[in-house]
Enzyme design. Structure first.
Site, mmCIF file in Angstrom:
data_model
loop_
_atom_site.group_PDB
_atom_site.id
_atom_site.type_symbol
_atom_site.label_atom_id
_atom_site.label_comp_id
_atom_site.label_asym_id
_atom_site.label_seq_id
_atom_site.Cartn_x
_atom_site.Cartn_y
_atom_site.Cartn_z
ATOM 1 N N HIS A 142 3.063 14.032 23.877
ATOM 2 C CA HIS A 142 4.277 13.174 24.409
ATOM 3 C C HIS A 142 4.296 11.882 24.368
ATOM 4 O O HIS A 142 3.016 11.441 24.270
ATOM 5 C CB HIS A 142 4.589 13.981 26.179
ATOM 6 C CG HIS A 142 3.678 13.568 27.061
ATOM 7 N ND1 HIS A 142 2.275 14.265 26.946
ATOM 8 C CD2 HIS A 142 3.528 12.884 28.161
ATOM 9 C CE1 HIS A 142 1.476 13.805 28.095
ATOM 10 N NE2 HIS A 142 2.468 13.027 28.842
ATOM 11 N N HIS A 154 4.206 9.627 26.812
ATOM 12 C CA HIS A 154 3.592 8.602 27.936
ATOM 13 C C HIS A 154 2.619 7.599 27.218
ATOM 14 O O HIS A 154 1.790 8.178 26.705
ATOM 15 C CB HIS A 154 3.049 9.290 29.059
ATOM 16 C CG HIS A 154 4.264 9.888 29.922
ATOM 17 N ND1 HIS A 154 4.042 10.879 30.848
ATOM 18 C CD2 HIS A 154 5.343 9.654 30.008
ATOM 19 C CE1 HIS A 154 5.055 11.219 31.548
ATOM 20 N NE2 HIS A 154 6.013 10.444 30.695
ATOM 21 N N ASP A 161 -0.298 6.451 28.436
ATOM 22 C CA ASP A 161 -1.521 6.761 28.575
ATOM 23 C C ASP A 161 -1.911 7.903 27.446
ATOM 24 O O ASP A 161 -3.164 8.266 27.224
ATOM 25 C CB ASP A 161 -2.036 7.087 29.797
ATOM 26 C CG ASP A 161 -1.260 8.498 30.385
ATOM 27 O OD1 ASP A 161 -0.201 8.491 30.118
ATOM 28 O OD2 ASP A 161 -2.008 9.349 31.002
ATOM 29 N N HIS A 162 -0.883 8.350 26.700
ATOM 30 C CA HIS A 162 -1.194 9.349 25.502
ATOM 31 C C HIS A 162 -1.069 8.600 24.227
ATOM 32 O O HIS A 162 -1.662 9.297 23.330
ATOM 33 C CB HIS A 162 -0.273 10.661 25.872
ATOM 34 C CG HIS A 162 -0.644 11.247 26.949
ATOM 35 N ND1 HIS A 162 -1.117 12.509 27.088
ATOM 36 C CD2 HIS A 162 -0.515 10.886 28.230
ATOM 37 C CE1 HIS A 162 -1.600 12.710 28.505
ATOM 38 N NE2 HIS A 162 -1.079 11.912 29.132
ATOM 39 N N HIS A 204 7.254 18.067 32.199
ATOM 40 C CA HIS A 204 6.493 16.787 32.385
ATOM 41 C C HIS A 204 7.442 15.868 31.895
ATOM 42 O O HIS A 204 7.898 14.982 32.396
ATOM 43 C CB HIS A 204 5.091 16.918 32.017
ATOM 44 C CG HIS A 204 4.516 15.654 32.232
ATOM 45 N ND1 HIS A 204 4.040 15.211 33.580
ATOM 46 C CD2 HIS A 204 3.847 14.757 31.406
ATOM 47 C CE1 HIS A 204 3.360 13.992 33.318
ATOM 48 N NE2 HIS A 204 3.284 13.795 32.041
ATOM 49 N N ASP A 242 -0.093 17.002 29.261
ATOM 50 C CA ASP A 242 -0.106 16.950 30.684
ATOM 51 C C ASP A 242 0.990 18.224 31.267
ATOM 52 O O ASP A 242 1.700 18.166 32.158
ATOM 53 C CB ASP A 242 0.842 15.788 31.126
ATOM 54 C CG ASP A 242 -0.241 14.427 30.989
ATOM 55 O OD1 ASP A 242 -1.450 14.728 30.526
ATOM 56 O OD2 ASP A 242 0.141 13.324 31.191
ATOM 57 N N HIS A 299 -6.290 15.318 31.173
ATOM 58 C CA HIS A 299 -6.811 14.639 32.536
ATOM 59 C C HIS A 299 -7.861 15.430 33.387
ATOM 60 O O HIS A 299 -7.661 16.851 33.342
ATOM 61 C CB HIS A 299 -5.399 14.315 33.432
ATOM 62 C CG HIS A 299 -4.768 13.258 33.046
ATOM 63 N ND1 HIS A 299 -4.710 11.957 33.389
ATOM 64 C CD2 HIS A 299 -3.237 13.473 32.516
ATOM 65 C CE1 HIS A 299 -3.876 11.176 32.869
ATOM 66 N NE2 HIS A 299 -2.754 12.105 32.350
HETATM 67 ZN ZN ZN Z 1 2.118 12.245 30.704
#
Ligand code: ZN
Length: 238
Positions: free
Chosen positions: A54, A56, A58-59, A110, A129, A167
């Site tokens: 996805h 985001h 942090d990915h 998410h 996530d 995570h």
């Molecule tokens: Zn995420």
């Protein structure tokens, strides 16, 4: 297929995936490029593919630097928010690493365009996530109905499938699970195991479909209404 965790930020895992016979390497959700480049160098691996679950940051934050440094191809989901994406993935898309074949499942909740990457023969799934060990992602874009169905898709995989979330949230999730499902002895046992692992700063992943069916309150929720209540409760649980 070798799968290696690369810790990033405070609690992210970036997964390196290496196929010994072809020598090919892929990375799942590289939020940061530097630790990935370091891990590749340490193993003498060359990155060929970047897979995103996805959008985001942090990915995906390492996408462009890794593409520039390695010439890798970037594959990710639908909506055009994946930096540097070359290949658009949607339900039923195929990924290949050497002889290993993965398929894409759409698991919204998410985010609306979140996907999971499933290697059926290897019994491996990268779930981003969507599902965490004993927990699930927050509903930033989707509805409880969508997330409940998405978790159901993952939980319906063969029970020996290893699940690779993005995570290290297991201890906090285990504490919530013990609160939400106080009579479940499998949850109590897993909370003790996870506490011991985290006391030694060890990783608690991957998990498995079997373990999640036994101990994940969101997977075990009997209906959407129960799932929605648990998810809302978890958002403010300390
Ligand atoms: Zn995420």
């Amino acid at each position: 297929m070798q799968i290696v965790p690369v810790p990033a930020f405070t609690d992210n895992y970036i997964w390196l995936v290496h196929d010994d016979s072809s020598g090919e390497t892929a990375v799942v959700d590289p939020g940061d490029a530097a630790p990935v480049l370091e891990a590749l160098k340490a193993r003498g691996w060359t990155l060929a593919q970047i897979w995103n679950t996805h959008w985001h940051p942090d990915h995906t934050g390492g996408n462009l630097v890794l593409k520039e440094a390695t010439g890798s191809t970037i594959s990710g989901p639908g909506s055009g928010r994946i930096p540097g994406r070359d290949i658009s993935l949607s339900e039923g898309s195929e990924l290949r690493l050497g002889d290993h074949v993965g398929r894409v499942v759409e698991v919204p909740g998410h985010t609306l365009d979140h996907i999971g990457l499933i290697f059926d023969e290897d019994r491996v799934a990268f779930v981003g996530d969507t599902l965490f060990a004993m927990g699930c992602g927050r509903l930033f874009e989707g509805t409880p109905e969508q997330m409940y169905a998405s978790l159901g898709k993952i939980a319906a995989l063969p029970e020996d499938t290893r699940l690779y979330p993005a995570h290290e949230y297991t201890l906090a999730n285990a504490r919530f699970a013990a609160h939400a499902d106080p009579d479940n002895s499998a949850v109590a046992e897993r909370l003790a195991e996870v506490t011991a692992l985290r006391d030694r700063e060890q990783i608690t992943l991957p998990t498995s479909v079997a373990e999640e069916r036994r101990t994940n309150p969101f997977v075990r929720a009997p209906d959407v209404a129960t799932f929605a209540r648990l998810r809302a409760e978890k958002d403010s649980f300390r």
